[in-house]
Structure formats: structure tokens, C-alpha cells
Motif scaffolding. Structure first.
Motif, PDB file in Angstrom:
ATOM      1  N   ASN A   1      -5.600  17.651  -6.113  1.00  9.80           N
ATOM      2  CA  ASN A   1      -6.745  17.133  -6.869  1.00  9.80           C
ATOM      3  C   ASN A   1      -6.310  16.278  -8.050  1.00  9.80           C
ATOM      4  N   ALA A   2      -5.269  16.715  -8.755  1.00 10.10           N
ATOM      5  CA  ALA A   2      -4.786  15.945  -9.905  1.00 10.10           C
ATOM      6  C   ALA A   2      -4.266  14.580  -9.469  1.00 10.10           C
ATOM      7  N   LEU A   3      -3.565  14.534  -8.341  1.00 11.36           N
ATOM      8  CA  LEU A   3      -3.019  13.265  -7.857  1.00 11.36           C
ATOM      9  C   LEU A   3      -4.119  12.350  -7.354  1.00 11.36           C
ATOM     10  N   ARG A   4      -5.103  12.923  -6.689  1.00  7.18           N
ATOM     11  CA  ARG A   4      -6.235  12.108  -6.229  1.00  7.18           C
ATOM     12  C   ARG A   4      -6.991  11.506  -7.410  1.00  7.18           C
TER      13      ARG A   4
ATOM     14  N   GLU B   1       0.843  -1.185   0.000  1.00  9.98           N
ATOM     15  CA  GLU B   1       0.000   0.000   0.000  1.00  9.98           C
ATOM     16  C   GLU B   1       0.881   1.239   0.000  1.00  9.98           C
ATOM     17  N   LEU B   2       0.338   2.338  -0.523  1.00  9.23           N
ATOM     18  CA  LEU B   2       1.058   3.594  -0.615  1.00  9.23           C
ATOM     19  C   LEU B   2       0.298   4.652   0.169  1.00  9.23           C
ATOM     20  N   VAL B   3       0.946   5.233   1.170  1.00  4.84           N
ATOM     21  CA  VAL B   3       0.360   6.300   1.988  1.00  4.84           C
ATOM     22  C   VAL B   3       1.075   7.602   1.650  1.00  4.84           C
TER      23      VAL B   3
ATOM     24  N   ILE C   1      -4.088   3.065  -2.210  1.00  5.80           N
ATOM     25  CA  ILE C   1      -3.410   4.363  -2.182  1.00  5.80           C
ATOM     26  C   ILE C   1      -4.230   5.290  -1.297  1.00  5.80           C
ATOM     27  N   ASP C   2      -3.599   5.804  -0.261  1.00  2.00           N
ATOM     28  CA  ASP C   2      -4.319   6.580   0.745  1.00  2.00           C
ATOM     29  C   ASP C   2      -3.663   7.954   0.913  1.00  2.00           C
ATOM     30  N   PHE C   3      -4.443   9.018   0.740  1.00  2.00           N
ATOM     31  CA  PHE C   3      -3.970  10.378   0.957  1.00  2.00           C
ATOM     32  C   PHE C   3      -4.338  10.804   2.373  1.00  2.00           C
TER      33      PHE C   3
END
Length: 410
Positions: free
Chosen positions: A276-279, A265-267, A288-290
Motif C-alpha cells: 500500500n505504501a509503494l502504491r 516504464e517500470l513493472v 508504473i505498474d504493479f
């Protein structure tokens, strides 16, 4: 010693430069030195244990902190001169702070030390408007600093294309840094590659020193006290920093998706104009968690303690990478793609990939192996002594003494 720190950026939470200054300040005060912080009067949280002089700044609210410029007039320098006396001036940003520092150093006949924290040369590949920063060095900062310092060193030249592959604007930036470095008594940089490029542009060895930023002692204590609360067996890759184009987080996300490891997983911790673009890029991916911006040491320390690998995707941008020192403090191996970065990294403790998506995806897959991760993590404690804040402060004191006791003060 009586040391003046002068900073254009907002203190202490506007970015990596302010965080570095915070660590420097706390460490020098702990060694018994008398430190005065001269910083913008906006968004200021005054540090304990030292004097603070609030200075007006030219700034449009809501824009990036690196657009803040301290008032640097002769009148402003005279006002500070009347209320404080120093043994050395240490400027930390290359804008109004550097010019104000030169004027104050001249008024008090004391040395001027400057630290080049940021690598503007690394922004041009991702931020086209960065060329205006290049032109400001050439047309504004350098000429005004010449007048303020009264020094006219030989003009620099562009470093060779093989030394800096980022294009003409990037090479012009190193030439500008060399010009600026010739107008102070000494300069420091956090990484060896910066010193090499400045000397290359200057055509000679300037009075420069490599002083990496150490890990913050309060952060280290908080990390040591944090608990690992995870019970799952996934491999957690952690990214910490601004969500900005130059950090290339889009490459990191694409590489993670390409790696296609259900056990990983990527945090992503941080905020910025690319949020917004990355989300959107990561939309629908279940692993993938912001986490957004985390404002407390405890929250960041918890993320570090619960991660398995620190992942960096910036390439030819970071001058050191403060998150690397924090990863080392947490005992985390680091996956990175910029071979110029060396501070806090070693073949035994970190994993270097290529800067492209395919190479970074291969890095994700490799570091999912617990044997590889365990071997790298076991080597991180050996790096801690070289990254301590005390060692950093002692190096700065050595630089200060060398210019105070020397005969090169103009």
C-alpha cells in the motif's frame, strides 16, 4: 548419496530460500542421489522424486515464513533417526532446522553441512526490529546449537567496521554466523563476500565454500518457451521480489520518477507488507505498474520475456539475488546498486549505480539507450554455464564428499 535437507521455511513457495532448496533438490535427484526433505508440515507441497518427512513447526499463522521454527528436540531427532538413514545432513536455515540437523547428524555419526542463505546483517538499516534476530542468535540459537552438536570452537569477534559498514548489530550477525559455522563440518554461502566476512569474524579460515544457487531448469525452459508479445517501443524495467522495506523499492520508484523518461516504464512483480505504501508513492504515475504476486512459472517467465532490463534496488541486503540468475536466463541486462553482489553479474552484462536516488535515476536514463542495452544483453549468455543447476549440484556433491571422506566429523 543419501542426503537429508532440513528447512524451517515453508516449501516450496515461502521465499528465496525455499526456491533455492527446490532447485538444489531437483538437481541432486536428477544426478541420481537419494534426497529426503524434512520440512514444516504447514503449507507443504511435496516434491516429486524424493522422500518427504513432515515435521511440526512453531509458527503463528499469518506471520512471516522466517518466523517458522521446526521442532528440534532430541525426541524429534530420534523419531527421524528410526525411520531414515543418511550419509550427510544439509541444513538450509539457521533456526530449528540447524539444531535438529546437528542432533540427527550426531545420532547417525555423519557430517553436518549448513548453508547460510540469508543476510540478516543487511536488514538493520531498514527494519529496526531485526535486532531481535541478532539477539536470538546470541542468546538462543548459538547456545542451543553448542549443546546439540557438542562442539565449542573458539569464540568469534566482530569484523572490522571497514568490512561491514551496517553498524554494530550487523557486525554481531557476522560474528554469530562464524560461531555457527564452527559447529558444523562445512558451510556454504551463495556469494564470496559472505565467506570473507564469516572468516573475518572467525579470525581464521573455516571449512567454507561458495556455491551460488543456479537457475531453475524448469524456469529456464519456461522462459525459452515464452513469447514476447509487446509491440510498443518503451523500455520496460522489471522488478521482481517481495515488497519489503529491505528491498528499498521506494528508492527504485523515486529514482524512476526522478529520471522522468517518457519512453520508459517500470513493472513491479511481487507482494508484501509495503504494497500500500509503494502504491501510494507511485499513485498517479502512468508508467508504473504493479502486477502483484504471480504464482505460476509461466506468468513470471512472460514478464521476464517482455522486459528489457531487470532492476534491483536492495543494498547490502541480498546474499545473491535469485532474480539475477533468472534475468541472465532470460538474456536481460541487470541494473543494480550493491557492489558486493557478483554472482550472475559482470561489467560486460550489467550496470552498477550508486545506491542513492540520483545515481539510480542516472542509471535509468543510461539504460534507455538501445546501444547500451544491446551491448549488455549480448554479454549475458556467457554467464549461463556458471549458473547452471547441474554445476551447482556438482559443487554440493563435492562438498558432501569432502566431509564424508575427511576425518573432521565430530
Amino acid at each position: 548419496m543419501r542426503i537429508a535437507f532440513i528447512l524451517d521455511d515453508f516449501y516450496p513457495s515461502s521465499g528465496g530460500v525455499a526456491r533455492s532448496v527446490e532447485t538444489q533438490l531437483e538437481s541432486l535427484v536428477a544426478l541420481g542421489h537419494d534426497v529426503t526433505l524434512i520440512a514444516p508440515d504447514r503449507h507443504l507441497q511435496k516434491p516429486r522424486g524424493c522422500r518427504t518427512i513432515e515435521c511440526p513447526t512453531l509458527y503463528i499463522e499469518g506471520t512471516s515464513a522466517h518466523l517458522s521454527v521446526l521442532h528440534f528436540s532430541q525426541k524429534r531427532a530420534a523419531l527421524i533417526d528410526r525411520c531414515a538413514t543418511f550419509d550427510v545432513i544439509h541444513t538450509q536455515t539457521d533456526r530449528g532446522a540447524m539444531i535438529l540437523g546437528a542432533r540427527l547428524a550426531k545420532l547417525q555419526s555423519i557430517p553436518h553441512v549448513h548453508t547460510f542463505h540469508a543476510n540478516i546483517a543487511g536488514t538493520h538499516q531498514t527494519v529496526k526490529s531485526a535486532v531481535f534476530g541478532t539477539l536470538s542468535y546470541q542468546w538462543v540459537i548459538n547456545p542451543v546449537l553448542t549443546a546439540a552438536s557438542g562442539r565449542r570452537p573458539p569464540r568469534s569477534t566482530l569484523p572490522g567496521r571497514e568490512k561491514e559498514t551496517g553498524g554494530l548489530a550487523a557486525r554481531m550477525d557476522w560474528a554469530s554466523f562464524a560461531d555457527l559455522a564452527g559447529k558444523v563440518d562445512a558451510h556454504t554461502v551463495p556469494s564470496p563476500f559472505m565467506l570473507e566476512l564469516i572468516n573475518e569474524a572467525a579470525g581464521r579460515e573455516l571449512n567454507g565454500f561458495v556455491v551460488p544457487t543456479g537457475y531453475n531448469e524448469r524456469m529456464k525452459t519456461t522462459i525459452d518457451q515464452a513469447e514476447r508479445t509487446r509491440t510498443d517501443d518503451r523500455v520496460r524495467f522489471l522488478s521482481v521480489g517481495r515488497l519489503a522495506k529491505e528491498k528499498r523499492l521506494d528508492v527504485l520508484i523515486k529514482a524512476f520518477i526522478t529520471a522522468d523518461r517518457p519512453d520508459a516504464e517500470l513493472v513491479i512483480v511481487g507482494d508484501g507488507d509495503q504494497r500500500n505504501a509503494l502504491r501510494e508513492l507511485a499513485a498517479g504515475h502512468p508508467r508504473i505498474d504493479f502486477r502483484g504476486h504471480l504464482g505460476s512459472l509461466e506468468a513470471i517467465a512472460s514478464e521476464l520475456r517482455n522486459a528489457d532490463v531487470m532492476a534491483l534496488s536492495s543494498y547490502r541486503f541480498d546474499s545473491q539475488g535469485l532474480v539475477i540468475t533468472e534475468a541472465v536466463a532470460a538474456g536481460l541486462p541487470v541494473m543494480y546498486c550493491d557492489d558486493r553482489l557478483t554472482v550472475g553479474l559482470s561489467p560486460e552484462s550489467s550496470y552498477l549505480t550508486g545506491p542513492d536516488i540520483t545515481s539510480m535515476a542516472a542509471g535509468f536514463r543510461t539504460l534507455c539507450d538501445p546501444v547500451v542495452r544491446g551491448r549488455l544483453a549480448a554479454a549475458t549468455p556467457a554467464l549461463l554455464p556458471s549458473l547452471s543447476a547441474d554445476r551447482m549440484a556438482e559443487k554440493y556433491v563435492s562438498v558432501y564428499r569432502s566431509v564424508i571422506e575427511g576425518d573432521n566429523v565430530g
